[in-house]
Write a protein that holds these residues in place. Structure first.
Motif, short mmCIF file in Angstrom:
data_model
loop_
_atom_site.label_atom_id
_atom_site.label_comp_id
_atom_site.label_asym_id
_atom_site.label_seq_id
_atom_site.Cartn_x
_atom_site.Cartn_y
_atom_site.Cartn_z
N UNK A 1 -39.89 76.90 -105.19
CA UNK A 1 -40.03 75.87 -104.16
C UNK A 1 -41.51 75.68 -103.87
N UNK A 2 -41.88 74.45 -103.57
CA UNK A 2 -43.27 74.14 -103.25
C UNK A 2 -43.30 73.04 -102.21
N UNK A 3 -44.15 73.22 -101.21
CA UNK A 3 -44.29 72.24 -100.13
C UNK A 3 -45.77 71.92 -99.94
N UNK A 4 -46.29 70.93 -100.65
CA UNK A 4 -47.70 70.58 -100.49
C UNK A 4 -48.08 70.22 -99.06
N UNK A 5 -47.12 69.67 -98.29
CA UNK A 5 -47.39 69.30 -96.90
C UNK A 5 -47.82 70.51 -96.07
N UNK A 6 -47.25 71.67 -96.40
CA UNK A 6 -47.55 72.89 -95.65
C UNK A 6 -48.42 73.87 -96.43
N UNK A 7 -48.72 73.54 -97.67
CA UNK A 7 -49.60 74.39 -98.47
C UNK A 7 -48.97 75.72 -98.85
#
Length: 228
Positions: free
Chosen positions: A106-112
């Motif tokens: 999983x990856x969430x660029x919005x939250x880094x």
């Protein structure tokens, strides 16, 4: 539950190395750190500084080696009995038929943040995100780690099903801690993640633990000026 080996995603990102901090990436113009660092942060933030900013290397502990071995054995068994699946398809299909997956990225660029979920149960009425740990004690650091996995999954999918975070005793079926990922919990983990980013952009200092017992067992104790 159907066992699905998630190995494909519709959306991909370009990962760039941070110029000075090891294993920190830059995704969509924002620093992005491994979610597992939240466990280390709860133990001692200065460990992160020594290992990833100063680049000090140490050998793995016996516990780390043993944990990795068990983890690999479980993953190998799972792959033999599972079918390949795309992440987005698995999420959608689980709304009518429950499935189980391991090592889900999983990856969430919005939250880094980014990381691999040890195991996830996707059911028509809820999502259960599980992190395997040695022992049976739910430390704040380990709880924060699995909470961040919940945040990343929610950000990736926009799924409105109830999400639960759980810790499981490694090598067993014992879920020794579980909680619903509520808006209040989401707010708390976002605050902790923001602090982590403050460490990396230099707006917050890395704090060393004040617990001498942690220092005594720390693999960086011979390199740390804060060791007690």
């Amino acid at each position: 539950m159907q066992q699905k080996n998630i190995n494909e995603y519709d959306k991909t990102y370009d990962f760039k190395d941070h110029p000075s901090i090891k294993d920190l990436k830059i995704i969509e113009g924002k620093n992005n750190f491994p979610i597992s660092w939240l466990n280390q942060q709860g133990y001692c933030e200065y460990q992160i500084y020594l290992e990833y900013v100063e680049g000090i290397e140490t050998g793995p502990t016996k516990a780390m080696t043993h944990g990795s071995q068990i983890h690999k054995e479980l993953e190998d068994i799972f792959k033999k009995d599972s079918t390949p699946a795309k992440f987005e398809d698995a999420v959608e299909e689980s709304k009518t038929q429950a499935s189980l997956s391991r090592e889900v990225f999983v990856v969430a660029p919005n939250y880094g943040i980014r990381g691999y979920i040890d195991e996830i149960w996707m059911k028509p009425d809820e999502i259960v995100i599980i992190d395997d740990k040695p022992g049976r004690t739910p430390y704040e650091s380990t709880m924060n780690q699995v909470r961040a996995y919940c945040l990343a999954f929610k950000d990736m999918t926009g799924d409105d099903r109830k999400i639960k975070a759980a810790l499981r005793e490694r090598g067993t079926e014992n879920l020794f801690w579980i909680e619903v990922f509520t808006p209040d919990i989401e707010k708390q983990i976002k605050f902790t993640i923001d602090r982590m980013h403050g460490l990396f952009d230099g707006t917050k200092p890395f704090k060393a633990t004040k617990n001498p017992k942690k220092c005594k067992s720390c693999r960086f104790k011979d390199k740390c000026e804060n060791a007690k």
